[in-house]
Structures are given as C-alpha cells and as structure tokens.
Design a protein around this motif. Structure first.
Motif, mmCIF file in Angstrom:
data_model
loop_
_atom_site.group_PDB
_atom_site.id
_atom_site.type_symbol
_atom_site.label_atom_id
_atom_site.label_comp_id
_atom_site.label_asym_id
_atom_site.label_seq_id
_atom_site.Cartn_x
_atom_site.Cartn_y
_atom_site.Cartn_z
ATOM 1 N N UNK A 79 39.733 36.105 26.893
ATOM 2 C CA UNK A 79 41.080 35.666 26.516
ATOM 3 C C UNK A 79 41.557 36.326 25.225
ATOM 4 N N UNK A 80 40.636 36.907 24.458
ATOM 5 C CA UNK A 80 41.007 37.592 23.223
ATOM 6 C C UNK A 80 41.595 38.964 23.504
ATOM 7 N N UNK A 81 42.074 39.601 22.462
ATOM 8 C CA UNK A 81 42.664 40.934 22.590
ATOM 9 C C UNK A 81 41.584 41.989 22.368
ATOM 10 N N UNK A 82 41.205 42.707 23.441
ATOM 11 C CA UNK A 82 40.139 43.699 23.334
ATOM 12 C C UNK A 82 40.578 45.089 23.777
ATOM 13 N N UNK A 83 41.791 45.217 24.267
ATOM 14 C CA UNK A 83 42.305 46.526 24.653
ATOM 15 C C UNK A 83 41.830 47.013 26.001
ATOM 16 N N UNK A 84 41.121 46.183 26.756
ATOM 17 C CA UNK A 84 40.642 46.556 28.090
ATOM 18 C C UNK A 84 41.428 45.767 29.125
ATOM 19 N N UNK A 85 42.284 46.422 29.862
ATOM 20 C CA UNK A 85 43.169 45.713 30.781
ATOM 21 C C UNK A 85 42.407 45.012 31.897
ATOM 22 N N UNK A 86 41.328 45.618 32.403
ATOM 23 C CA UNK A 86 40.602 45.025 33.522
ATOM 24 C C UNK A 86 39.822 43.783 33.127
ATOM 25 N N UNK A 87 39.646 43.557 31.834
ATOM 26 C CA UNK A 87 38.925 42.364 31.401
ATOM 27 C C UNK A 87 39.709 41.095 31.728
ATOM 28 N N UNK A 88 40.995 41.247 32.013
ATOM 29 C CA UNK A 88 41.799 40.094 32.435
ATOM 30 C C UNK A 88 41.283 39.501 33.743
ATOM 31 N N UNK A 89 40.462 40.234 34.486
ATOM 32 C CA UNK A 89 39.865 39.716 35.712
ATOM 33 C C UNK A 89 38.885 38.574 35.438
ATOM 34 N N UNK A 90 38.306 38.548 34.244
ATOM 35 C CA UNK A 90 37.253 37.577 33.959
ATOM 36 C C UNK A 90 37.741 36.144 34.129
ATOM 37 N N UNK A 91 38.955 35.846 33.639
ATOM 38 C CA UNK A 91 39.466 34.489 33.729
ATOM 39 C C UNK A 91 39.565 33.979 35.153
ATOM 40 N N UNK A 92 40.311 34.665 36.040
ATOM 41 C CA UNK A 92 40.394 34.184 37.412
ATOM 42 C C UNK A 92 39.055 34.184 38.145
ATOM 43 N N UNK A 93 38.170 35.116 37.809
ATOM 44 C CA UNK A 93 36.852 35.105 38.446
ATOM 45 C C UNK A 93 36.037 33.889 38.008
ATOM 46 N N UNK A 94 36.086 33.562 36.719
ATOM 47 C CA UNK A 94 35.367 32.375 36.247
ATOM 48 C C UNK A 94 35.903 31.123 36.923
ATOM 49 N N UNK A 95 37.210 31.029 37.069
ATOM 50 C CA UNK A 95 37.800 29.837 37.676
ATOM 51 C C UNK A 95 37.653 29.823 39.193
ATOM 52 N N UNK A 96 37.329 30.969 39.799
ATOM 53 C CA UNK A 96 37.098 31.006 41.241
ATOM 54 C C UNK A 96 35.805 30.305 41.634
ATOM 55 N N UNK A 97 34.983 29.958 40.652
ATOM 56 C CA UNK A 97 33.761 29.205 40.954
ATOM 57 C C UNK A 97 34.116 27.807 41.438
ATOM 58 N N UNK A 98 35.282 27.311 41.077
ATOM 59 C CA UNK A 98 35.731 25.976 41.457
ATOM 60 C C UNK A 98 34.755 24.890 41.023
#
Length: 272
Positions: A79-98
């Motif tokens: 969720x922090x600013x790291x300059x890597x656009x694909x890292x935005x995938x981490x949030x939805x993937x973590x929440x896909x665990x349900x």
C-alpha cells in the motif's frame, strides 16, 4: 484445533538451529491450515517464526518476501509508494484468500505457496511476477526454483524432505510492468474458481498467468499483445483438458469458460 500427537515444538532462531529432518516433522509458519484439521501423522513442529526474518525487503534488484511474511504485512507494504506499478496486485491477491482479518494477520506467503492449492492467491501473485523461491536444502545448501515450477499439481509442491522455503524474490523488471487482475468465484465469499493476472512491458510484451482454474499455474508469453481470437486459441492450447481443475468450487468446463472471458478482459485493459 489441538494437535494431540505433537510431542515437541522446535523454535530455531537461525539456520544453524534447524534440527535434522525426521518422519513426522512439519514446518510451522502461520499455522492457519495446519491447525484447521487433524494431523495424526505429525509428531514434531519446527516453528520458523522464531527466526524473526524481515517480512519484506526492497532493493534495486526487486523485492524479497520472507516465507513467514503474513498476508497482512505484504498488503500493508504494497500500500506504500514504492514506484513499482505491478505491486498493486498484492492487495487484491491478499484479499482473494477470502479469510477473516484474523486469517490475514496469521496466514503466511510461504505457507500459502507450500500448501499448493490451485486457488492459492500467493501462488498467483508470485508466479505472475516471475518470482523465484529460495529453498534451503539439508546440509547448508540452497536452490532456486521459479514459482511457476514450485507448485507442480493440486496440493503438490517441489520441496524435498527436509527442505525449507526461505523466501520469494520478485525481480524489479517485472514489478515495473503494467498489470491487470481478474478473479471469480461461484459465490461472493467462495474460493476462487479462476484467478488470472496479466502483465505488459514497455516494449509491448504481454504475459498471462492462469491459476485457480488449473491444477498448477500456467503462463502464456507473447512478444506483443495478441488479438482476442489469438489469445483465446493460445489459452486453449496451453491448458489440456486434464489440467482444468475439478472440485466443488467449479467444474472444468465452467473454469475454462470464465478463464477465457477473464483473459480477454485483461487483454482489453492492458491494450489501453
């Protein structure tokens, strides 16, 4: 659930403290699956949390995620600013665990990978971003294994007896790609029936990673963005009938149908 066959819990603080592997051992990270059902074959737990590995480390080469990193810790880091656009995938993937917030704060990235469930969202994330598993081998050695090759079948991984998953490395070049995420389940809180991730490089190269719908991760790579018909044909050719997963969370024909649909949605998003 109590594991009433366990006679010892070993808490190593580093690699030198790891015990010799023996029958009846299991590695403990978060334990959300381990303690969810009886494990009558187990006699000893090796608790890696005492190693106190840094959950996530960023550098010029990319990102290193400790096997003991919780999904909540990865989500917070991404969720922090790291300059890597694909890292935005981490949030939805973590929440896909349900899982509930309790599960997300306890379940680990390494545990999700090692469990090797087709719907494992950490498998999807790390495979799509060209992750490399660093595996500690007995006797002090180590070996790298691409995440795409780490999960070999439903519930089967590449670890050999006595081996431990230490971390997953994600390269900066892949983290810098544009990325798109699609996921579907039979019910709003159900296990993923299909989870697909697409990435596109600045030179136009396009990769599509299919998980949850298949028994193991499947990667399609293109030098340029294919048209919709070509993508659908390529996906059919890459996944033989026996590789589509079949369980109560989705029939193979449904998984194939939604995988193609989601793949085309991803292509349209990354074509913009």
């Amino acid at each position: 659930m109590d594991l009433n066959t366990i006679t010892a819990v070993i808490r190593p603080h580093g690699r030198d403290d790891l015990p010799a592997w023996q029958a009846g051992d299991a590695v403990l990270g978060g334990g959300t699956w381990l303690f969810s059902e009886p494990q009558p074959h187990l006699r000893r737990l090796i608790d890696l949390t005492a190693c106190a590995w840094e959950p996530v480390e960023a550098g010029s080469a990319g990102l290193s995620i400790a096997a003991t990193c919780t999904l909540a810790a990865l989500d917070a880091f991404a969720a922090g600013a790291h300059g890597w656009s694909a890292l935005a995938l981490a949030g939805p993937c973590c929440r896909a665990l349900y899982g509930s917030f309790k599960i997300l704060n306890q379940a680990t990235v390494g545990g999700n990978l090692c469990l090797a469930l087709p719907a494992g969202p950490m498998t999807a994330l790390c495979a799509a971003l060209d992750g490399i598993c660093l595996i500690w081998t007995p006797g002090g050695g180590e070996r790298p294994v691409p995440v795409l090759d780490f999960v070999t079948d439903a519930g089967v991984n590449a670890l050999r007896p006595g081996e431990i998953l230490r971390r997953i490395d994600l390269p900066a070049r892949t983290l810098a790609r544009r990325a798109a995420f699609r996921q579907v389940a039979l019910s709003p809180e159900g296990r993923s029936g299909a989870l697909l991730i697409g990435t596109r490089d600045t030179d136009g190269a396009f990769d599509l990673t299919v998980t949850a719908a298949t028994r193991r991760p499947v990667r399609l790579a293109f030098d340029a963005l294919p048209d919709e018909a070509a993508l659908a044909v390529a996906l059919d050719g890459a996944v033989p009938a026996a590789l589509w997963y079949d369980d109560v969370h989705g029939r193979p024909d449904w998984r194939r149908h939604v995988a193609v649909r989601l793949a085309l949605e991803i292509r349209r998003e990354l074509a913009r």
